[in-house]
Design a protein around this motif. Sequence first.
Motif, PDB file in Angstrom:
ATOM      1  N   THR A  30     -36.490 158.367  78.684  1.00  0.00           N
ATOM      2  CA  THR A  30     -37.133 158.467  79.993  1.00  0.00           C
ATOM      3  C   THR A  30     -36.082 158.624  81.084  1.00  0.00           C
ATOM      4  O   THR A  30     -36.228 159.450  81.985  1.00  0.00           O
ATOM      5  N   TYR A  31     -35.015 157.868  80.989  1.00  0.00           N
ATOM      6  CA  TYR A  31     -33.894 157.960  81.932  1.00  0.00           C
ATOM      7  C   TYR A  31     -33.353 159.395  81.954  1.00  0.00           C
ATOM      8  O   TYR A  31     -33.176 160.004  83.006  1.00  0.00           O
ATOM      9  N   GLU A  63     -45.395 156.007  82.946  1.00  0.00           N
ATOM     10  CA  GLU A  63     -44.057 155.499  83.226  1.00  0.00           C
ATOM     11  C   GLU A  63     -43.122 156.649  83.610  1.00  0.00           C
ATOM     12  O   GLU A  63     -42.353 156.547  84.568  1.00  0.00           O
ATOM     13  N   ARG A  67     -41.214 157.117  87.126  1.00  0.00           N
ATOM     14  CA  ARG A  67     -39.751 157.158  87.141  1.00  0.00           C
ATOM     15  C   ARG A  67     -39.229 158.431  87.793  1.00  0.00           C
ATOM     16  O   ARG A  67     -38.260 158.399  88.541  1.00  0.00           O
ATOM     17  N   SER A  70     -39.889 158.221  91.579  1.00  0.00           N
ATOM     18  CA  SER A  70     -38.951 157.247  92.165  1.00  0.00           C
ATOM     19  C   SER A  70     -37.536 157.808  92.217  1.00  0.00           C
ATOM     20  O   SER A  70     -36.817 157.607  93.201  1.00  0.00           O
TER      21      SER A  70
END
Length: 187
Positions: A30-31, A63, A67, A70
Amino acid sequence: MSGLTAFDSAKTKLEKGVTLLEASAGTGKTYALARIFLRLIAEENVEVGKILTVTFTSAATEELRDRIRSLLVEAHETLQEEPQADEDAAFLRLRDEEKTGVSKEECLRRIKLAITCFDEAIISTIHGFCNRVLTENSFETRSLFEAQLDKASKEMALEGVQEYWRERFSCVPPVVSAAASTKSVKP
């Protein structure tokens, strides 16, 4: 495993075409995906609605969406300030016009546009994306406008896998076919 290199979302060159990243649970997928999304917008000037981001579960989709949004906001705020010693490597890259070929001001403009248009982002589950394609292309696929994928039909999935299996193994050399017919290799 020689020849394999670790993926660095801030340093790896973004190539056109398909790139496969293999990763286990908890390795930062995800990062990395969020930073790839940011770089596609800021460096490559790809519109938010032109980036397809898919994952497996609804929870992972939410999520990932949070993310990415953000990160875009954080990048926009951070790039307007002076660089910090512990700054995210992706943000440091966006400050370096030599690496990106894009000025910091242009990066900021692109990121702001992406934040404004973020509702156009296609971030979904694999099933959700398939449903979207079926709905948007009902005439071409000759399906009903309200068609839904049947998530519970194991029989249909097995039938599809068996047909694929038959098509692929009907023209392979006999040795491969014999090896595939053992009990350990089945659809």
